[in-house]
Motif scaffolding. Sequence first.
Motif, PDB file in Angstrom:
ATOM      1  N   ALA A 181       9.895  19.825  -5.140  1.00  0.00           N
ATOM      2  CA  ALA A 181       9.820  18.729  -6.111  1.00  0.00           C
ATOM      3  C   ALA A 181       8.595  17.896  -5.777  1.00  0.00           C
ATOM      4  O   ALA A 181       8.224  17.751  -4.608  1.00  0.00           O
ATOM      5  N   ASP A 182       7.972  17.393  -6.798  1.00  0.00           N
ATOM      6  CA  ASP A 182       6.813  16.512  -6.635  1.00  0.00           C
ATOM      7  C   ASP A 182       6.999  15.316  -7.550  1.00  0.00           C
ATOM      8  O   ASP A 182       7.559  15.437  -8.632  1.00  0.00           O
ATOM      9  N   VAL A 183       6.516  14.184  -7.097  1.00  0.00           N
ATOM     10  CA  VAL A 183       6.531  13.021  -7.966  1.00  0.00           C
ATOM     11  C   VAL A 183       5.294  12.194  -7.635  1.00  0.00           C
ATOM     12  O   VAL A 183       4.884  12.100  -6.479  1.00  0.00           O
ATOM     13  N   ALA A 201      14.842  13.590  -1.616  1.00  0.00           N
ATOM     14  CA  ALA A 201      14.722  14.544  -0.509  1.00  0.00           C
ATOM     15  C   ALA A 201      13.982  13.915   0.660  1.00  0.00           C
ATOM     16  O   ALA A 201      14.326  14.124   1.832  1.00  0.00           O
ATOM     17  N   ALA A 202      12.954  13.127   0.330  1.00  0.00           N
ATOM     18  CA  ALA A 202      12.176  12.490   1.399  1.00  0.00           C
ATOM     19  C   ALA A 202      13.026  11.478   2.161  1.00  0.00           C
ATOM     20  O   ALA A 202      12.892  11.326   3.377  1.00  0.00           O
ATOM     21  N   PRO A 208      13.351   9.927  -8.417  1.00  0.00           N
ATOM     22  CA  PRO A 208      12.908  11.333  -8.456  1.00  0.00           C
ATOM     23  C   PRO A 208      13.491  12.162  -7.319  1.00  0.00           C
ATOM     24  O   PRO A 208      13.739  11.663  -6.214  1.00  0.00           O
ATOM     25  N   ALA A 209      13.688  13.449  -7.621  1.00  0.00           N
ATOM     26  CA  ALA A 209      14.284  14.364  -6.645  1.00  0.00           C
ATOM     27  C   ALA A 209      13.468  14.416  -5.364  1.00  0.00           C
ATOM     28  O   ALA A 209      14.026  14.492  -4.254  1.00  0.00           O
ATOM     29  N   ALA A 210      12.149  14.360  -5.490  1.00  0.00           N
ATOM     30  CA  ALA A 210      11.302  14.434  -4.290  1.00  0.00           C
ATOM     31  C   ALA A 210      11.533  13.204  -3.409  1.00  0.00           C
ATOM     32  O   ALA A 210      11.540  13.298  -2.176  1.00  0.00           O
ATOM     33  N   VAL A 234       8.366  17.088   4.013  1.00  0.00           N
ATOM     34  CA  VAL A 234       8.038  16.073   3.019  1.00  0.00           C
ATOM     35  C   VAL A 234       6.634  15.563   3.280  1.00  0.00           C
ATOM     36  O   VAL A 234       6.280  15.243   4.425  1.00  0.00           O
ATOM     37  N   VAL A 253       4.647  12.026  -3.762  1.00  0.00           N
ATOM     38  CA  VAL A 253       5.530  12.619  -2.761  1.00  0.00           C
ATOM     39  C   VAL A 253       5.785  14.066  -3.136  1.00  0.00           C
ATOM     40  O   VAL A 253       5.988  14.384  -4.312  1.00  0.00           O
ATOM     41  N   SER A 254       5.749  14.940  -2.139  1.00  0.00           N
ATOM     42  CA  SER A 254       6.176  16.314  -2.378  1.00  0.00           C
ATOM     43  C   SER A 254       7.244  16.654  -1.361  1.00  0.00           C
ATOM     44  O   SER A 254       7.137  16.288  -0.188  1.00  0.00           O
ATOM     45  N   ALA A 255       8.280  17.325  -1.837  1.00  0.00           N
ATOM     46  CA  ALA A 255       9.356  17.771  -0.948  1.00  0.00           C
ATOM     47  C   ALA A 255       9.408  19.287  -1.008  1.00  0.00           C
ATOM     48  O   ALA A 255       9.403  19.871  -2.098  1.00  0.00           O
ATOM     49  N   LEU A 274       3.317   4.855  -9.410  1.00  0.00           N
ATOM     50  CA  LEU A 274       3.536   3.571  -8.750  1.00  0.00           C
ATOM     51  C   LEU A 274       2.887   3.536  -7.364  1.00  0.00           C
ATOM     52  O   LEU A 274       3.453   3.029  -6.408  1.00  0.00           O
ATOM     53  N   GLY A 275       1.719   4.158  -7.264  1.00  0.00           N
ATOM     54  CA  GLY A 275       0.941   3.997  -6.038  1.00  0.00           C
ATOM     55  C   GLY A 275       1.166   5.037  -4.969  1.00  0.00           C
ATOM     56  O   GLY A 275       0.514   5.005  -3.936  1.00  0.00           O
ATOM     57  N   ALA A 276       2.082   5.955  -5.180  1.00  0.00           N
ATOM     58  CA  ALA A 276       2.334   6.939  -4.134  1.00  0.00           C
ATOM     59  C   ALA A 276       2.712   8.264  -4.776  1.00  0.00           C
ATOM     60  O   ALA A 276       3.248   8.302  -5.878  1.00  0.00           O
ATOM     61  N   GLN A 288       5.949  15.350   7.178  1.00  0.00           N
ATOM     62  CA  GLN A 288       7.012  15.301   8.180  1.00  0.00           C
ATOM     63  C   GLN A 288       7.910  16.508   7.920  1.00  0.00           C
ATOM     64  O   GLN A 288       8.344  16.731   6.794  1.00  0.00           O
ATOM     65  N   SER A 326       8.222   4.339  -3.333  1.00  0.00           N
ATOM     66  CA  SER A 326       7.826   5.442  -2.451  1.00  0.00           C
ATOM     67  C   SER A 326       8.894   5.588  -1.367  1.00  0.00           C
ATOM     68  O   SER A 326       9.538   4.605  -0.985  1.00  0.00           O
ATOM     69  N   THR A 367      -0.422   8.163   0.002  1.00  0.00           N
ATOM     70  CA  THR A 367      -0.638   6.812  -0.499  1.00  0.00           C
ATOM     71  C   THR A 367      -2.118   6.508  -0.416  1.00  0.00           C
ATOM     72  O   THR A 367      -2.705   6.613   0.657  1.00  0.00           O
ATOM     73  N   LEU A 368      -2.698   6.176  -1.524  1.00  0.00           N
ATOM     74  CA  LEU A 368      -4.129   5.864  -1.569  1.00  0.00           C
ATOM     75  C   LEU A 368      -4.942   6.972  -0.891  1.00  0.00           C
ATOM     76  O   LEU A 368      -5.861   6.714  -0.125  1.00  0.00           O
ATOM     77  N   THR A 373       0.823  -1.214   0.000  1.00  0.00           N
ATOM     78  CA  THR A 373       0.000   0.000   0.000  1.00  0.00           C
ATOM     79  C   THR A 373       0.859   1.268   0.000  1.00  0.00           C
ATOM     80  O   THR A 373       0.365   2.346  -0.303  1.00  0.00           O
ATOM     81  N   LEU A 374       2.124   1.130   0.359  1.00  0.00           N
ATOM     82  CA  LEU A 374       2.987   2.320   0.354  1.00  0.00           C
ATOM     83  C   LEU A 374       3.371   2.728  -1.062  1.00  0.00           C
ATOM     84  O   LEU A 374       3.661   3.891  -1.316  1.00  0.00           O
ATOM     85  N   GLY A 375       3.385   1.765  -1.975  1.00  0.00           N
ATOM     86  CA  GLY A 375       3.731   2.067  -3.355  1.00  0.00           C
ATOM     87  C   GLY A 375       5.189   1.772  -3.651  1.00  0.00           C
ATOM     88  O   GLY A 375       6.069   2.094  -2.852  1.00  0.00           O
ATOM     89  N   ALA A 376       5.419   1.186  -4.818  1.00  0.00           N
ATOM     90  CA  ALA A 376       6.795   0.890  -5.227  1.00  0.00           C
ATOM     91  C   ALA A 376       7.568   2.191  -5.370  1.00  0.00           C
ATOM     92  O   ALA A 376       7.051   3.179  -5.864  1.00  0.00           O
TER      93      ALA A 376
END
Lengths: 577, 172
Positions: free
Chosen positions: B30-32, A532-533, A527-529, B50, B39-41, B35-37, B61, A316, B54-55, A311-314
């Motif tokens: 940055a945003d991506v 960073a995460a 990806p850059a995001a 960050v 993310v924004s930084a 593949l199910g998720a 955080q 991620s 997900t879903l 559920t977290l996603g590949a």
Amino acid sequence: MIATRSAAERTTTRVAHPSPHAAASLAFAVGLVGAAATARAQGAVAADDPRATAVGAAVLADGGTAADAAVATALALGVVNPASSGIGGGGFAIVYDAATGQTYAFDFREVAPAALDPGDFVVDGAVDPMRARRGGLAVGVPGEVAGLTLLTERFGRLSWRRLVAPAMRLAREGSPTSAFMSQAAARVVPTLPDEPAFAPLRALLTVDGAPRPVGAPLVRPALAATLGALSRDRRALATGPIADDLVATAAAAGGVITTADLAAYQVAERAPLDGRWRGHRLATMPIPSSGGVVLLEALAIIDGAGVDLATLGASSPAALHVIVEALKHGFADRARALGDTDAGRAAARAMLAPARLAALARAVDRDRTLPSARYGEPAPVVTPRPGGTSHVCVVDRDGNAVALTTTVNGYYGAKLVTPTGLVLNNQIDDFAVAVDASNMYGLRQGAENLVGPGKRPLSSMTPVLVIDGDRVVGCVGGSGGPRIISNTLQVLLDLFVFGLDPATAVAAPRIHHQWQPDVLVVEPELPAATRAALAARGHQVEVADDITAVQAIRVGPAGAVGASDPRKNGARAAAAR
Amino acid sequence: MSPRWITAAWCGLAAALLIAAALSSRWLVADVAGLGASVSARIGLTSVKVCASTLGDAQCQEVAWSQLPGQVEGSGWMWIGRATFALCLIAALGLIALGGMAVAELEVQLPIPAPRLVLWPCLALLPFIGAYYLFPPRAFSELAAGRGFAFGVVGGLLGAFAAWRQLKDDWR
């Protein structure tokens, strides 16, 4: 929990009844243009190079078994991709015999010569790690021919000559230099010492004094003759003029390998390391591979960490973070405890104790990485008892399967080429030349993996077969030193947890962490995001594009679907009915 | 409108932009998704934020540089960020004071004229902003410039202009 019917089966490009030559031509052409064609049929081959893949596909089409195809593919890889593997190296194989339902593990890894003295690596009171990386002392007793021979004797159907012939033809007639070989040449040539011992490799890697360009014809007549001799006599590398030649080449560069070492070499058949994972059985390589142990440990920690990875996603950050944390525990254990000794083997068993794995899983902080010293703690409780790589995946129409990883270790091994065309391995660098000394991959290693005569160095090669009941449903493995473990793990997760098809799974950007140095290496494509995460979770992120290629086959109800990693030569899997 | 009110307006606008810049978490972004998720930084001058979704379930955080020992602490870039943060606030406070003095028609005798004291941090800010964009650690490379940069650059230039304008009026 597991994606039982991946997209792979729905995105298949079928190759209908190819003739052997057509299959070879097709796969070669596909590889050269780098098209994203994945083939499905009743069998599949995935290897680092399209020409080698085509050789394996043709063997399957000729009625060969998975073992036949794996052997022919490995021999061809050694010709077109000498940076990674060849008959001057060694490897591991996991074999599944569909007729009996038995799984076998074969260790034909190089062995330290009997005359090797750890003191050989000390110069003026200080350890000189370069002696284990380049030159005669770096060479371990090669085991690849002995291993491949045994595979065909035990599980083959076609003649040995038939399996050697394609490699011999590639060496004699030549083939274009691949992009990967050209890159590897450009990397290695500037580092070669200007000494006579390294002149043969320089000659192999250069054209008009410059690193070999892509497409330049690669003709290896000496190796063709050696393969010819080998096709007539399987022991040609163990005794006789080719063996003498190997010994003389190593000796001229300071080596201590002898003809007695070559003659005495034995393949070790070992009990496969078995693990249960999400309803599957994983069969992988035991010690002296650290890959299987670390892989099973990491998978158990990931599953026990209380997160639903799917559920977290590949790719991620949350999923990658948990994967990294699991890998750091595994690599910490590897550095501290593993080696080709009784104590090293006992440590491997202790590492996988369920209670310990559960404790490590509970220690995973989903938001933050931990201080380095916390990894691998609690330490495995050991009860003392007496006493440059290529991967090939093959599944045949009968359900037999082979996961075969072969290597000369670093690019072009010890940088020595014999007059008979063999690129000699530098497997001695996989030992620790001193406790806690780092090898060329930066891996710290403990006392159990200290260099010593007759020992087999700890390896990261991780050939894996995934078995459901009485059939193989997956085959994964890769090349790239310690990154094999982390990258094989990620492709396994992509295939069986995130439900990606094989082509997407092997092409996805990957990460690597080996505990020490405490750096999370990510590919530039991540990806850059996401980078960073991961940094926000406390990881020290470094971007690097070192090549780690993973090969994979996923077997579903519609048949086998394979994918070869585009990171090496852009090869794609071939198939045959 | 009288010139002193115009000066005060420029000062106020520049100060607001500089405060917004200092507090912005969008200096590098940055945003991506895929593949199910997703993310924004969002990277500010002293921390990174960050958010992962997900879903449809988003979790954020925020971590200060001081909590990232391996990655950022000790690097020159972190100090550039902190210096930029400090300069933004110093310049903003100076601009507020300058605007207030203009409105109140106060004249304070200092060894260095007050507008000049404000002009310097506004101008000094600009190379720090450039360095912050150009030299991030590799983990934060390839992120796009966000609104924090725009606020900082425009605020610095406007503040310098307002201070220069006041300095020029004082000379008269």
